[in-house]
Design a protein around this motif. Sequence first.
Motif, PDB file in Angstrom:
ATOM      1  N   VAL A1102       4.823   5.990   9.606  1.00  0.00           N
ATOM      2  CA  VAL A1102       4.083   6.515   8.654  1.00  0.00           C
ATOM      3  C   VAL A1102       3.201   7.564   9.654  1.00  0.00           C
ATOM      4  O   VAL A1102       2.463   6.867  10.633  1.00  0.00           O
ATOM      5  CB  VAL A1102       2.780   5.738   7.791  1.00  0.00           C
ATOM      6  N   VAL A1110       0.750  13.381   5.158  1.00  0.00           N
ATOM      7  CA  VAL A1110       1.381  12.155   5.525  1.00  0.00           C
ATOM      8  C   VAL A1110       2.846  12.064   5.428  1.00  0.00           C
ATOM      9  O   VAL A1110       3.455  12.284   4.189  1.00  0.00           O
ATOM     10  CB  VAL A1110       0.582  10.851   4.926  1.00  0.00           C
ATOM     11  N   LEU A1125      -2.663  14.996   1.231  1.00  0.00           N
ATOM     12  CA  LEU A1125      -3.795  14.137   1.115  1.00  0.00           C
ATOM     13  C   LEU A1125      -4.797  15.077   0.246  1.00  0.00           C
ATOM     14  O   LEU A1125      -4.747  16.592   0.362  1.00  0.00           O
ATOM     15  CB  LEU A1125      -4.526  14.147   2.231  1.00  0.00           C
ATOM     16  N   SER A1142       1.801  -1.281   2.624  1.00  0.00           N
ATOM     17  CA  SER A1142       0.651  -0.339   2.906  1.00  0.00           C
ATOM     18  C   SER A1142      -0.026  -0.187   4.316  1.00  0.00           C
ATOM     19  O   SER A1142       0.213  -1.209   4.971  1.00  0.00           O
ATOM     20  CB  SER A1142      -0.586  -0.629   1.908  1.00  0.00           C
ATOM     21  N   HIS A1153      -8.604   4.862   3.503  1.00  0.00           N
ATOM     22  CA  HIS A1153      -7.284   5.379   3.027  1.00  0.00           C
ATOM     23  C   HIS A1153      -6.292   4.282   2.887  1.00  0.00           C
ATOM     24  O   HIS A1153      -6.116   3.711   3.913  1.00  0.00           O
ATOM     25  CB  HIS A1153      -6.668   6.522   3.826  1.00  0.00           C
ATOM     26  N   GLN A1154      -5.777   4.134   1.711  1.00  0.00           N
ATOM     27  CA  GLN A1154      -4.666   2.861   1.544  1.00  0.00           C
ATOM     28  C   GLN A1154      -3.411   3.943   1.177  1.00  0.00           C
ATOM     29  O   GLN A1154      -3.372   4.260   0.021  1.00  0.00           O
ATOM     30  CB  GLN A1154      -4.957   2.095   0.536  1.00  0.00           C
ATOM     31  N   ILE A1155      -2.393   3.890   2.254  1.00  0.00           N
ATOM     32  CA  ILE A1155      -1.184   4.921   1.898  1.00  0.00           C
ATOM     33  C   ILE A1155      -0.135   3.814   1.862  1.00  0.00           C
ATOM     34  O   ILE A1155       0.148   2.922   2.430  1.00  0.00           O
ATOM     35  CB  ILE A1155      -1.002   5.698   3.249  1.00  0.00           C
ATOM     36  N   SER A1156       0.478   3.696   0.739  1.00  0.00           N
ATOM     37  CA  SER A1156       1.679   2.843   0.612  1.00  0.00           C
ATOM     38  C   SER A1156       3.247   3.562   1.119  1.00  0.00           C
ATOM     39  O   SER A1156       2.934   4.592   1.221  1.00  0.00           O
ATOM     40  CB  SER A1156       1.884   2.601  -1.005  1.00  0.00           C
ATOM     41  N   GLY A1159       4.421   6.220  -1.106  1.00  0.00           N
ATOM     42  CA  GLY A1159       3.611   7.638  -1.057  1.00  0.00           C
ATOM     43  C   GLY A1159       2.488   7.598  -1.781  1.00  0.00           C
ATOM     44  O   GLY A1159       1.712   8.525  -1.906  1.00  0.00           O
ATOM     45  N   GLN A1160       2.059   6.641  -2.344  1.00  0.00           N
ATOM     46  CA  GLN A1160       0.780   6.539  -3.130  1.00  0.00           C
ATOM     47  C   GLN A1160      -0.461   6.449  -2.307  1.00  0.00           C
ATOM     48  O   GLN A1160      -0.225   5.675  -1.006  1.00  0.00           O
ATOM     49  CB  GLN A1160       0.750   5.226  -4.144  1.00  0.00           C
ATOM     50  N   LEU A1161      -1.394   7.036  -2.605  1.00  0.00           N
ATOM     51  CA  LEU A1161      -2.586   7.080  -1.884  1.00  0.00           C
ATOM     52  C   LEU A1161      -3.746   6.648  -2.545  1.00  0.00           C
ATOM     53  O   LEU A1161      -4.024   7.111  -3.958  1.00  0.00           O
ATOM     54  CB  LEU A1161      -2.823   8.474  -1.259  1.00  0.00           C
TER      55      LEU A1161
END
Length: 1647
Positions: A1102, A1110, A1125, A1142, A1153-1156, A1159-1161
Amino acid sequence: MDGGQSSGARDILRGRCQGAQRTGSNMIRIFISSSFTDMSVERKVLLEKAFPEVRSFCRSLGLVFEVVDLSWGIRTFPYGDHEVSEIFLQEIQTSQKVSAGPAFVGLLGNKYGHRPLPRLIPEKQFEVLLSKLSKNPEAVQQLQEWFRKDNNSVPPTYVLQPITARFPHYNDLRPEVAKLHDDDLLSWRVTESQLLQLLRSAAAEAETAGDITAEQKRLFYSSGETCPPAWTCPQACPFGPRGLTFPASHSVTERALEEGVWKDNCQMSALLFVREIPRQRMKEGAKRLAKFMDLTADGLLDAEAQELLTGLKSRLYATSKKILNLHCVELNRGSIDPKRKEHAEYLNSICQQFISQMTTRISEAVKLAGEDRRKVWGSTEEDEEEFDWVVEEARQHTVMAAELSKSLQGRDGLLGKICLAMWESSPVHHGPLVVHGAAGMGKTILLCKLAQEMQGVLEAKAVLVIRLLAANHPQRPSINHVLHSVCLQVCLACGLAPHPLLSVSSHLELQRLFQNLLEEVSQQGNTLLLILDSLEQLADQHQAHQLRWLPTDVPPNVHLLVSMETTSEVFASTRLRLGAAGNLFEVERLSRDEGQQIMESHLQAVQRTLTREQKDVVLQSFHASGSPLHLQLILSAAKHWTSFTPTTQLLLGSSSEEVMSQLLLKLEEKHGKELVGGALGCIVLARRGLMEAELRDVMSLDDDVISEVYRYSLPPTPSLIRMPPILWARLKQDLRDQLEVQWTDGVTMLAFSSRLLSEVVKARYLTPERRGRIHRILAEYFLGRWSGRLKPVALPGLTLLLSDRKVPPQPLWFAPGLANVRKLQELPYHLLHAGLWEELRQEVVGSAEWLYCQSRVCGVSSLISDLDQCSQYMDCSETGLVREALALMKPGLDILSGHMERSVFYSELLARLSSLASTFRTVIGRLCSQCNDWLQTCPEPVLIPRSTFLQQPGGALQHTLTAPHGGVLCLAVGAALGLLVTGSAGGVVAVWSLRDKHLQQVLQGPSVAILSVKIIESSAHCLSLAADGSLRRWSLKSGQQLFCIQEAGPAGSAPSAARLQVSEQLLFVHTWMQVKVWKSDGTEIHSEDDSLVLGVLGDVVVSLHDLDRVRIFDPVTGSQTMVRLTRSLTPVISVSSPKRGSIFVVSEDGILHQISRTGQLTVAEFPRLPSLFSASEDEKILIAGWERTLSLFRVCGDSVDGFLELQHDDEVLSACVSPDSRRVVTGAADQLIRIWSVTTGRLLDALSGCSAPVTSLLLYDHLVVSASSAADSVQLWSLTYDPSHKPLPHIPAGSAHSAVTRDGDQVFYVRHQNQREVLSWNNRTGSVSERLPVSAEVSCLELAQQKRLLLCGLRSGTVLIYPLAWPQETLCIPPPEGLAPVLCLALSSQESLLAVAHRDALRLFQVATRDGFPAVEGPLATAPLSPGAPPSHMALLPDRRLLYGTAGGEVKLHDFGVGVGADLQPHSSGVTCVTASNWGTHALVGSQDATLRLWALDPVALDHTMEYQGLFFQGVLCAAFADSDRFVFTGSQDRTVKVWDVASGKLLCVQFVYSPVVRMLTFRNGFVGLTLQGRVVQEAFRCPDRVEPDHNPLRNIKARYRVTSREKGGAGRRTCSSDLQDFNPAQFSLNLVSMLSSRPSSACVLL
């Protein structure tokens, strides 16, 4: 190195044993010769009165006194095997061989004694005698019945048959056959007389016919005046080639005198006592004098015996006057009555003569031998020759190997293969050669033979080092001792300098030294042959059986041979480490033909043979196993078989165990089961073997043995019961091939020649009940419980009988400085295994004298090992605490080679245990009381601890794992493997076993910091990432590097910047600006450096592009996902959550920021920017730390909610959450580990004992693993420890400034991290009691002890004054105009005046009290300072005078009263200490170069200059005068406290305290101090009124000092200096100095 060695020692060290002499004997072994009944009273009184006196005398010289009196305890020999005479002679020879002084004492009265028939007569002579009796068939038949021809003897011999062959009840003492027994006794006497007459008449006739010589005839007719050459029959004698046959007319007594006095001119090692009875008294009847005279079979006086006795005495009078003591005694009613005055005087005279002459002889022998050539057993004095023990150990193994090599038969092919392999590998690097095989296959003998053969092949300067590791079974040598002794021998033999601290090196250091030494020998051009036999016999310490210490790459010209059993763990480890089997040589079973060849050779060597049937039986039995040991056991029995021995009586078996079992069964039939089982059981269970004297004593204490011995007869003296020594002598004779004598420290110990026999004895005799009973007997013996006391025994047919067993006392010390070594070696072991735990607590664990004595004589490792065993079996936590205290003392003891003075030992024990004394009164309280009592009466000056100021045992800290390679930067735990892997600043990856806490591997890469380590448990591999960018993969089992990837990361990365992550298939190394990816085999598949890397999730990377996009990239498939973002992201810190898929990123603007992975944010506000950011193991909790706060956040779906904030006293550096998420463990800069409840936030515990900020933490199996980047050790802390052991915390180590109250209860300190805050520490509770904020950085602290004021000098020039009663109230002394910082403060002795030093001026203030509140007035005076010479330390003297020193070494005295200053004699380095005496008469000035000057103040004059020189760590830090001003205490950089005499300037006492004392105050009759480690020291000083002139305060310190003093009343100077021989600072390496300079170390005790 060769210059200090004798040529003999050099030869021994090089492996050449020709003429090698063992260490001088420490034994006085006396054989007592007398007839059975004639001198029984004299022997009894000697036993009771004389022997104890001589024993005590010998013990005072470090000698063992042993008496062998085979006539004691029996009235006659009820044995019919005719071996008594041979046993007597053999025991005399043993005494002469063993004894360092007198060896023989003859007691001769009026009884000539028994004259036995010859047991062996050569074939030719016997048949000549038979031919002369041809006219008397009955005579011929009678002789042929009693003498049978043995064709197995070479040449054949006629053997006298056992008496029981014709008279079966001769030995039978059962009451029911008493009549038959008496008849057989009488019948044998008649028969014996008849046989003797027949032999005599035949000999006379043969001489007349010229068939034998006159000398041969006199063998039957000798008058006793001469002893002609005897018939020699070495072939038939099982004792070997010295089997001489004495004249048949000679008694056993005369034969003993011949052997002990006249043979080989032995008179100087003999004493004689002769008793005569006046003629008129001898007219009494023969019956009354039967005990004192020889009688014939018909009860008449034996005229021939009297004639022989007269001749014997005449010879003694003529040849032995110097050693003869003659006594004339009249009998009283046919006996010696000790109650009669004249008899009592006679007996007393004998005792006094025996004692006087024996002690004189012993003293002369000791003097003649020379103390320098005899190591005094048990002495606590230092040996003059440092390496004598190595020479003796090398000699023992070399001589043993040379002896064993003679018995090898066959194996030529295998020897040739090994020699060829050595020859081929000599010029190149190669692996060790491994010889393996089943037990008993002859591996040891093969290696010994190989050593002898190679010595003849190699050049003269080649070195042979051999260690037979099974030589001292049942003891198992430790690998550290083996490596230590081998390294030392190689160094001395090759002329290399031994490592200065070899004796205290850790296992890891020894392993490295060993391998480096082999390389050094190879480079030097020497040839070295190193043989280590029976590696499976190593004690399994430091995981020795895994052979990590064994080099796999041996350099040229060095040959390393090892042997082991094929079925052992060691062999499996060998196969694993060496891989290919090219260097493995198996010793296989012998063929029948090889067995026959060995049998023939063996029989030929002893001049014996066997019948065809016997040979077939031997070979058939041997062929079942093919084992050389099995064959050896069979042949050991077979050499005693006669040609007429029935096949049914042959001692055979299909295995070695069966042969041994049959041997034991046969011994039981002959000697009794209790006697055999008891004796062999004692030998097996004795920890370090038994001396014969000890075995006889112990057997005499065994009631089962005594009951068996006296089953059918009463003891001669019921009040004095011992086992008759002849019983053991006969048993020993039958066990001669199974027993061996081991020389240890000049004394002989009994041991079994085969480990297998020990196992057979254990299985046959040592049931749990009997094992416990023998242990108890041995324990009571070494306790001395029955010495001088009556022991009850129940003999058959009698009620309970109380009797003296005449066993010697067992004091701990035989004489001052001379310890009872055998008690130290054996007592703890037997007390433990006998279950006598209370005695163990009293005599060993709870005895300070025992602890000191054992550590001094046997070594502290021996003591710790004993206490380890006690802790395993005993339910006594105090034992574990004492053991841990000794383990903490071990480094200092090791450096001193155990030669620590008792006062130092007791002081250190007190300084570690005193705080536990009130809680643990039974053992520790008793120990502390003993130490204190002894120190209070110590005849020398001594410091007595009044508090625990050294690291105490117990508490949560369980282990400290140290590998000195710099600070520990990273940790990893492999739970399934039970391994801990650490990476250090020195570039070393260390692998530790968490099961036994031993270092397993040291993985050495480049000497740059290791930034990260990861364990791959599936393959038992680990990865390490170094600061030079290299990535390495290692095998955790073999320690081999599997691959190395250079430039895996950017060089010069910080530990927090570079990250190493591992997935199932891939390896990732990334920083913010770069990521590289490899397959698990090291194949690179991806690299990029054009994006901002946020982290790795599984197999995807990532990264951040253009701050608002991202990218989620799969390096295997090349697929990627881009996520835009909603706001730009400037990352500060991130953490991956692979289980949740994540990555959590904290940005500069305070957003999380929580990035899975999909691609979920999710974004959320985050309260602060953390310096510490991680996730729990289950990834349900995020941990964030900043400054003193640690926050916990719960992750639930896409939400992150903070739920707990934990406040600390200092910056939080590390944290981890337990697997069950119930506890969080934190590490902080204040060197504390805190344990918190996750659910309540409550502080559950605070663990102190770290010596540096805690930068790394892990949890493993109820343990906390902690490390610091500033320390080279890893600490393991138990979460389930007993809190009653917990030590109180102390202030953090290395505080910037500190001060302590006079009672030591309160400490004020300033931390380096925050010098704008003063902390008040309650030393009783171990916690911060108050925080005092200040307006500027603190530059110095001072305490007004009486007025209870804390004075803080600030860099702003301000002085703040805090009344301790009202700390919220603050007084302020404003700064001077220039705002110059405060450099130091000084109070007058009455605390009414305060001096403040600034950079440019001195100011004087008055401190007063108004309305109960302090007030400051002034300045009363100001004095300008010259530029460049600001004060560094100062003291305010009476009459407003100020004495101060500068950083440049200047010393000045300023008088504020008149405004005048004066210069005093300067120092050559910066002044570090200025202290005034309590009464204002003296002042002490100390400097960085450890020079002290003691000044008289009225008038000002220099009294003494005291110079102290160690190896390093110079500098005086603080000082305090005693209450009386008689003494002055100083604390120095060398971590010692010193006490000086003010009047003379002499050094009185030096004590090592493990950390420099930085503050010191007078308190009562001692001082209170504060160490750099933060501990409060409280000590009292005791000095006797008169100190002996030879008192040496530097006995435990490698240093020297000099005192230069002013002559009172004159201008002259006088000098006193210490005498330290061979003081050479250059002998210590710079690496060592660097190591000791960087961290506290007990090695500094050298200084």
